[in-house]
Design a protein around this motif. Structure first.
Motif, PDB file in Angstrom:
ATOM      1  N   PHE A  45     -21.274 -52.141 -51.034  1.00  0.00           N
ATOM      2  CA  PHE A  45     -20.493 -51.179 -50.264  1.00  0.00           C
ATOM      3  C   PHE A  45     -20.780 -51.367 -48.784  1.00  0.00           C
ATOM      4  CE2 PHE A  45     -24.515 -49.204 -51.165  1.00  0.00           C
ATOM      5  CZ  PHE A  45     -24.860 -48.578 -49.985  1.00  0.00           C
ATOM      6  N   ALA A  46     -19.904 -50.821 -47.971  1.00  0.00           N
ATOM      7  CA  ALA A  46     -20.053 -50.922 -46.523  1.00  0.00           C
ATOM      8  C   ALA A  46     -20.209 -49.529 -45.932  1.00  0.00           C
ATOM      9  CB  ALA A  46     -18.836 -51.599 -45.916  1.00  0.00           C
ATOM     10  N   GLN A  47     -21.036 -49.444 -44.919  1.00  0.00           N
ATOM     11  CA  GLN A  47     -21.192 -48.200 -44.181  1.00  0.00           C
ATOM     12  C   GLN A  47     -20.767 -48.492 -42.749  1.00  0.00           C
ATOM     13  OE1 GLN A  47     -25.185 -46.756 -43.884  1.00  0.00           O
ATOM     14  NE2 GLN A  47     -24.591 -44.925 -42.799  1.00  0.00           N
ATOM     15  N   HIS A  48     -19.749 -47.799 -42.289  1.00  0.00           N
ATOM     16  CA  HIS A  48     -19.241 -48.041 -40.949  1.00  0.00           C
ATOM     17  C   HIS A  48     -20.024 -47.207 -39.948  1.00  0.00           C
ATOM     18  CE1 HIS A  48     -15.925 -50.376 -42.485  1.00  0.00           C
ATOM     19  NE2 HIS A  48     -15.837 -49.487 -43.449  1.00  0.00           N
ATOM     20  N   LYS A  49     -20.398 -47.852 -38.849  1.00  0.00           N
ATOM     21  CA  LYS A  49     -21.174 -47.181 -37.811  1.00  0.00           C
ATOM     22  C   LYS A  49     -20.450 -47.300 -36.478  1.00  0.00           C
ATOM     23  CE  LYS A  49     -25.558 -48.314 -40.008  1.00  0.00           C
ATOM     24  NZ  LYS A  49     -26.869 -48.937 -39.808  1.00  0.00           N
ATOM     25  N   THR A  50     -20.679 -46.325 -35.627  1.00  0.00           N
ATOM     26  CA  THR A  50     -20.112 -46.371 -34.291  1.00  0.00           C
ATOM     27  C   THR A  50     -20.947 -47.316 -33.434  1.00  0.00           C
ATOM     28  OG1 THR A  50     -21.478 -44.569 -33.466  1.00  0.00           O
ATOM     29  CG2 THR A  50     -19.365 -43.959 -34.467  1.00  0.00           C
ATOM     30  N   THR A  53     -24.229 -45.664 -32.502  1.00  0.00           N
ATOM     31  CA  THR A  53     -25.234 -45.710 -33.562  1.00  0.00           C
ATOM     32  C   THR A  53     -25.850 -47.098 -33.670  1.00  0.00           C
ATOM     33  OG1 THR A  53     -24.018 -44.032 -34.783  1.00  0.00           O
ATOM     34  CG2 THR A  53     -25.639 -45.295 -36.019  1.00  0.00           C
ATOM     35  N   LYS A  54     -25.022 -48.131 -33.582  1.00  0.00           N
ATOM     36  CA  LYS A  54     -25.538 -49.494 -33.653  1.00  0.00           C
ATOM     37  C   LYS A  54     -26.516 -49.772 -32.520  1.00  0.00           C
ATOM     38  CE  LYS A  54     -21.433 -51.460 -35.822  1.00  0.00           C
ATOM     39  NZ  LYS A  54     -20.306 -52.379 -35.632  1.00  0.00           N
ATOM     40  N   GLU A  57     -29.882 -48.104 -33.005  1.00  0.00           N
ATOM     41  CA  GLU A  57     -30.709 -48.707 -34.051  1.00  0.00           C
ATOM     42  C   GLU A  57     -31.262 -50.081 -33.682  1.00  0.00           C
ATOM     43  OE1 GLU A  57     -28.196 -48.671 -37.488  1.00  0.00           O
ATOM     44  OE2 GLU A  57     -28.496 -46.535 -37.832  1.00  0.00           O
TER      45      GLU A  57
END
Length: 95
Positions: A45-50, A53-54, A57
């Motif tokens: 699965f994929a989790q989309h990040k803004t 947020t990227k 991290e």
């Protein structure tokens, strides 16, 4: 719409099946050979990040690299990037 992946016992290839809702009955047939001996797989699965947020991290060592490249003490490169007119609209839509 849930996606389910199955591996065919006859040809060994993977088929992806769409359903209208979770728990709906699935007619698992191989899309390649038509076989019905299917085994359900665990799908990635994929989790989309803004972008924000990227960037938050990122490894802290990158902060030092950005500061060194910037040569500006006390200036936050992320805030400066988001202040550029072309990025302001993008930042608002991706928060």
């Amino acid at each position: 719409m849930p996606l389910y992946e199955y591996r065919c016992g006859s040809c060994g290839r993977t088929s992806t099946l769409f359903t209208r809702r979770i728990g709906a009955p699935v007619d698992a047939r191989c899309q390649h050979c038509g076989g019905t001996e299917m085994t359900r797989l665990v799908s990635p699965f994929a989790q989309h990040k803004t972008l924000k947020t990227k960037l938050e991290e990122l490894d802290p060592k990158y902060d030092k690299m950005v500061e060194a490249a910037d040569n500006l003490k006390g200036d936050d490169p992320l805030n400066r990037l988001l202040q550029e007119p072309r990025n302001q609209e993008w930042a608002r839509t991706n928060e």
